[in-house]
Scaffold this active site. Structure first.
Site, PDB file in Angstrom:
ATOM      1  N   GLN A 144      22.432  57.782  31.545  1.00 49.46           N
ATOM      2  CA  GLN A 144      21.536  57.974  32.476  1.00 49.46           C
ATOM      3  C   GLN A 144      20.237  58.452  31.713  1.00 49.46           C
ATOM      4  O   GLN A 144      20.658  59.722  30.972  1.00 49.46           O
ATOM      5  CB  GLN A 144      21.847  58.938  33.415  1.00 49.46           C
ATOM      6  CG  GLN A 144      20.829  59.300  34.598  1.00 49.46           C
ATOM      7  CD  GLN A 144      21.489  60.499  35.507  1.00 49.46           C
ATOM      8  OE1 GLN A 144      21.968  61.584  35.132  1.00 49.46           O
ATOM      9  NE2 GLN A 144      21.560  60.151  36.678  1.00 49.46           N
ATOM     10  N   GLY A 145      19.169  57.862  31.642  1.00 47.77           N
ATOM     11  CA  GLY A 145      17.783  58.345  30.782  1.00 47.77           C
ATOM     12  C   GLY A 145      16.897  59.365  31.635  1.00 47.77           C
ATOM     13  O   GLY A 145      16.085  58.800  32.165  1.00 47.77           O
ATOM     14  N   SER A 147      16.618  63.334  31.775  1.00 42.67           N
ATOM     15  CA  SER A 147      16.354  64.771  31.289  1.00 42.67           C
ATOM     16  C   SER A 147      15.448  64.493  29.937  1.00 42.67           C
ATOM     17  O   SER A 147      15.920  63.584  29.124  1.00 42.67           O
ATOM     18  CB  SER A 147      17.547  65.462  31.143  1.00 42.67           C
ATOM     19  OG  SER A 147      18.003  66.074  32.333  1.00 42.67           O
ATOM     20  N   SER A 179      24.486  61.676  28.396  1.00 39.97           N
ATOM     21  CA  SER A 179      26.032  61.730  28.281  1.00 39.97           C
ATOM     22  C   SER A 179      26.438  60.197  27.945  1.00 39.97           C
ATOM     23  O   SER A 179      26.143  59.434  28.281  1.00 39.97           O
ATOM     24  CB  SER A 179      26.872  62.094  29.589  1.00 39.97           C
ATOM     25  OG  SER A 179      26.591  63.415  29.962  1.00 39.97           O
ATOM     26  N   GLU A 262      26.733  59.579  45.045  1.00 40.54           N
ATOM     27  CA  GLU A 262      28.229  60.187  44.980  1.00 40.54           C
ATOM     28  C   GLU A 262      28.368  61.364  45.965  1.00 40.54           C
ATOM     29  O   GLU A 262      29.490  61.919  46.034  1.00 40.54           O
ATOM     30  CB  GLU A 262      28.318  60.796  43.511  1.00 40.54           C
ATOM     31  CG  GLU A 262      28.676  59.545  42.517  1.00 40.54           C
ATOM     32  CD  GLU A 262      28.943  60.159  41.126  1.00 40.54           C
ATOM     33  OE1 GLU A 262      29.988  59.735  40.613  1.00 40.54           O
ATOM     34  OE2 GLU A 262      28.321  61.123  40.516  1.00 40.54           O
ATOM     35  N   GLU A 393      19.327  78.317  38.980  1.00 42.79           N
ATOM     36  CA  GLU A 393      17.953  79.024  39.202  1.00 42.79           C
ATOM     37  C   GLU A 393      17.134  77.605  40.161  1.00 42.79           C
ATOM     38  O   GLU A 393      16.469  77.952  41.127  1.00 42.79           O
ATOM     39  CB  GLU A 393      17.032  79.051  38.174  1.00 42.79           C
ATOM     40  CG  GLU A 393      17.346  80.278  37.381  1.00 42.79           C
ATOM     41  CD  GLU A 393      18.577  79.899  36.160  1.00 42.79           C
ATOM     42  OE1 GLU A 393      19.188  80.785  35.957  1.00 42.79           O
ATOM     43  OE2 GLU A 393      18.958  78.792  36.185  1.00 42.79           O
TER      44      GLU A 393
END
Length: 409
Positions: A144-145, A147, A179, A262, A393
């Protein structure tokens, strides 16, 4: 026999197992599945050189391959695309029983859990026929690209650019905390296609071949010693037009939908593991140390354990509520932020207590003390859990604004 050969032969013997479990209700399905999983996983472990290695990525990938070969992938997909067509309740049972038998999460979680349902919802027929079989068989791993160094929880601030050129896009940018990027054949990338548009409006969702010229992957060594997170650099990477998923500049819509797929099952294996670790800590607390002292005799230890037991129960109720909402077709809401904060922070407290129980053994843990080694590894890894998938946060801001109606700062 090589590891991949072992996985292939073992899984071939189990081929079609998913289709043989045809129980008429969820309880019968659970019992048949539990029996099959216990036997299949135990057999897989016996055949693996050195025995169970749930942290080893080769082990995880091979077990995932075996599950897919046995028909335990595409559980909720339409049968037209090779899926099982199982209702969400049985998908939840599968995830729970899979975790309960001690089997690890797979390496292609992104492909199975996020990209596949996104393709089913937004993909063209050609894209579905091209990519779904590779996910179903586990032949193609996805990452997954999203961040970037300057755009983590604030995902809309991504700076990776996708410039329109003849026949497609030219991508330049830098992703991080990706990941399994070093093992993935494909990556879905959120990139900016209109720099002049408001930041949520100028993004597109691209499917990028990781073997393309200009893609460079740099694993990031973590304090656990693992390197499953990676940096990915895109330098003039060409992406064909037919690998745009959805409409140009509508990538935010696709990404937000992908994040919801999910819902209802995401926390199930994590909560099962939470309960297993809680039980392990209880046993440690009742075990006398080298001086004959029993940690559970301390009121402080008992209080911490009782609080964690309450956390485990409440988290199970939250997970059940999310599952029931998903089964009704309710839209995703900010309640997921509450569960994410609760789970990640409670899990860190649980593993901190485990370190207190282990004492010096936590620093010296090795494979000779498998439980201590596993808890120590989990403790180190858990430091990421209040950061990944949106920091605590950011989650608190969502709760404050969307659940409590507080004004924005």
């Amino acid at each position: 026999m090589g590891r991949q050969e072992h996985a292939t032969q073992d899984s071939a013997a189990q081929d079609g197992a998913a289709q043989t479990i045809a129980a008429t209700d969820d309880a019968a399905f659970r019992q048949q599945l539990r029996t099959w999983l216990n036997d299949a996983y135990a057999g897989f472990v016996r055949g693996w050189p050195g025995g169970a290695a749930p942290r080893d990525l080769d082990f995880r990938r091979a077990w995932e391959d075996a599950l897919c070969a046995a028909g335990w992938s595409g559980l909720g997909w339409p049968r037209d695309y090779g899926g099982q067509g199982l209702p969400l309740s049985r998908q939840a049972v599968f995830h729970e029983e899979h975790a309960r038998c001690g089997a690890p999460l797979g390496v292609n979680l992104i492909g199975h859990g996020i990209l596949a349902p996104t393709l089913l919802h937004f993909g063209s027929e050609a894209q579905k026929r091209r990519f779904l079989p590779g996910i179903l068989s586990n032949r193609e791993v996805w990452c997954q690209g999203y961040s970037e160094p300057g755009a983590g929880s604030d995902l809309a601030s991504v700076r990776t650019r996708a410039e329109a050129v003849a026949g497609g896009y030219r991508v330049n940018g830098h992703k991080i905390w990706t990941s399994f990027a070093d093992r993935a054949q494909w990556c879905f990338v959120l990139a900016r296609t209109d720099a002049a548009a408001p930041k949520h409006k100028g993004l597109s969702f691209l499917l990028v071949d990781m073997r393309s010229p200009g893609v460079r992957v740099e694993p990031i060594r973590q304090m656990t010693g693992d390197a499953e997170f990676c940096e990915v650099f895109f330098e003039d990477v060409f992406v064909p037009q037919d690998l745009l998923l959805g409409q140009e500049n509508q990538g935010w819509k696709v990404a937000m939908a992908a994040a919801s797929f999910e819902r209802g099952t995401y926390f199930i294996p994590r909560l099962v593991r939470f309960g297993q670790e809680l039980d392990a800590v209880r046993r440690l607390a009742l075990r006398p140390d080298a001086y004959g002292h029993v940690p559970a005799s301390s009121a402080v230890v008992r209080h911490k354990w009782a609080r964690l037991a309450a956390d485990s129960h409440v988290l199970a109720l939250k997970s059940q509520r999310a599952l029931e909402g998903a089964m009704r077709g309710d839209p995703p809401g900010p309640e997921g932020s509450s569960t994410k904060i609760h789970w990640s922070e409670a899990h860190q407290r649980l593993l901190e207590l485990s370190m207190q129980m282990l004492g010096d053994a936590a620093c010296l843990a090795d494979e000779a003390d498998a439980q201590a080694a596993e808890l120590t590894h989990a403790y180190l890894w858990s430091r990421a859990e209040t950061i990944l998938a949106g920091t605590s946060e950011i989650q608190r801001n969502i709760i404050a604004e969307q659940m409590l109606g507080l004004p924005k700062a």
